[in-house]
Design an enzyme around this catalytic site. Structure first.
Site, short mmCIF file in Angstrom:
data_model
loop_
_atom_site.label_atom_id
_atom_site.label_comp_id
_atom_site.label_asym_id
_atom_site.label_seq_id
_atom_site.Cartn_x
_atom_site.Cartn_y
_atom_site.Cartn_z
N CYS A 342 -0.02 -7.91 -6.88
CA CYS A 342 0.99 -7.49 -7.85
C CYS A 342 0.82 -6.03 -8.24
O CYS A 342 0.38 -5.71 -9.35
CB CYS A 342 0.94 -8.39 -9.06
N GLU A 343 1.10 -5.15 -7.32
CA GLU A 343 1.05 -3.70 -7.52
C GLU A 343 2.05 -3.10 -6.54
O GLU A 343 2.07 -3.49 -5.36
CB GLU A 343 -0.32 -3.12 -7.10
#
Ligand code: LLP
Length: 414
Positions: A342-343
């Site tokens: 989640c980046e």
């Protein structure tokens, strides 16, 4: 010797199809070739043949025991930067007497471990560090073998995060202060001066900055000799680049020719500390496409490896070739190859022209160096396994972490 190459429409190494590796060991998975690693080491050895020299493999590039074991068997020394790397050399059966210990922030405990193990030398990077080392050695009743890492203050022309020989860099002793530090060290009873060391940066494509830096360092060696301080070795560091995309890295023979010229008529032993050049192209990260997703302006290929497995693209904007294991016919689309983390910085390659279907295997090249060794558990992702292909066989040299491994060192509140 072919490296990772296509046979009958499928990517192989040492006669083993990468789909076989995936079936046996799962994905994501780092795949190394013993033959390629061996050939890379032998190429260094051959290039330097006839010069009194020692190759010290820089463990940080890939510190897996089997890799260290292999280089040790081939006769390599090692460049380490922590007690952990020292322990890996010992556990892999490497020769500790061929170890040089680099790094700007060694602890007293690390110095103690290195002295007790009997390393070849400790590359000291500041006056404060020298003070600590002298105290530790005198407490142990030994003389610490020392080499100063000097900062030759040249621009290596590489990514700023991996340039180490600039004036403003944290690495090494300022060139102008080095001679005074040698004179001070020579007078300390618990210090034995062995050599001098430099390392100007990594992924170097141009030999000129290395030549300039080594020339400065050798002039310093001569000035020290005139002062009665004689050095046994000159360590010119590592840093020779590899081709990830279209770079033209130096041929080892050209590198060696340059070193031969610089060292002509000299008595010091030459040390080199290559990392990437020995391992980088000898490994791929094998990953599977989970989902294809339409996007604007490009589509996404969401794969099962991520920035926690290969940080280089996110951290340095590094480009790694991404090749389908079994290239298929069809319409080429442009994909951002991304992981599940989640980046937004979680990408392995941007804007790649590929023909893909979900479930396809991809090989991310150049993953022998600074891939597993820089991996993390970010997003609580278990680390991938590592496989050594060895003459038609596949050997799992590190098992895949389990979910339980992720928090095995942790505890809940009382
Ligand atoms: N010696 C010293 C003192 C070093 O600091 C390094 C690398 C080496 C040798 C080996 O350099 P090589 O031959 O591998 O270029 N994580 C970055 C590279 C960092 C290099 C740090 N020092 C990357 O993925 O590009």
């Amino acid at each position: 010797m072919n490296g990772f190459h296509y046979v009958g429409g499928e990517l192989h190494v040492e006669g083993v199809a990468l789909s076989t590796v995936a079936e046996r060991h799962g994905t994501p998975c780092y795949v190394y070739s013993r033959e390629l690693l061996t050939a890379n080491y032998r190429a260094y050895e051959r290039a330097l043949a006839g010069m009194p020299s020692l190759v010290c493999y820089a463990l940080k590039a890939n510190s897996s025991l089997a890799v260290v074991d292999l280089f040790g068997r081939l006769g390599s020394g090692f460049d380490i930067v922590s007690e952990g790397e020292l322990a890996r050399v010992v556990a892999a059966g490497g020769d500790v007497r061929k170890v040089v210990f680099s790094g700007v922030g060694k602890s007293d405990r690390e110095m103690e471990a290195a002295l007790a193990a009997g390393v070849l030398c400790i590359n000291v990077e500041s006056a404060s560090e020298l003070g600590h080392l002298a105290a530790v050695a005198s407490r142990l009743g030994v003389r610490a073998p020392v080499s100063f890492r000097v900062n030759p203050e040249v621009d290596p022309g590489t990514h700023p995060y991996i340039a180490t020989g600039l004036r403003e860099s944290k690495f090494g002793v300022a060139f102008a202060e080095a001679a005074a530090l040698y004179r001070h060290a020579a007078a300390l009873p618990s210090i034995e001066i062995r050599g001098i060391d430099m390392h100007i940066g990594s992924q170097l494509i141009d030999l000129a900055p290395i030549r300039d830096a080594a020339t400065r360092v050798l002039a310093l060696v001569d000035a020290l000799a005139a002062d009665g301080i004689h050095l046994g070795h000159v360590d010119v560091g590592g840093g020779i680049g590899i081709r990830y995309r279209d770079e033209v890295p130096p041929a080892l023979d050209d590198y060696a020719r340059m070193l031969r010229e610089l060292f002509r008529g000299r008595r010091e032993t030459l040390l080199v500390e290559p990392g990437r050049r020995l391992v980088g192209d000898a490994g791929v990260l094998l990953t599977r496409v989970r989902y294809l997703k339409r996007g604007t302006p490009r589509d996404f290929a969401i794969v099962d490896s991520a920035m926690n497995d290969l940080l280089r693209p996110s951290l340095y904007d590094a480009w790694h070739a991404i090749d389908p294991v079994r290239p298929r016919q069809g319409e080429t689309r442009r994909y951002d190859v991304v992981g599940p983390v989640c980046e937004s910085a979680d990408f392995l390659g941007l804007d790649r022209a590929l023909v893909l279907a979900e479930g396809d295997l991809l090989a991310i090249r150049g993953a022998g160096a600074y891939a597993m060794s820089m991996s993390s558990n970010y997003n609580s992702r278990p680390r991938a396994c590592e496989v050594m292909v060895d003459g038609g066989d596949t050997l799992e040299i590190r098992r895949r972490e389990t979910i339980a491994d992720l928090y095995a060192q942790e505890r809940r509140l009382r």
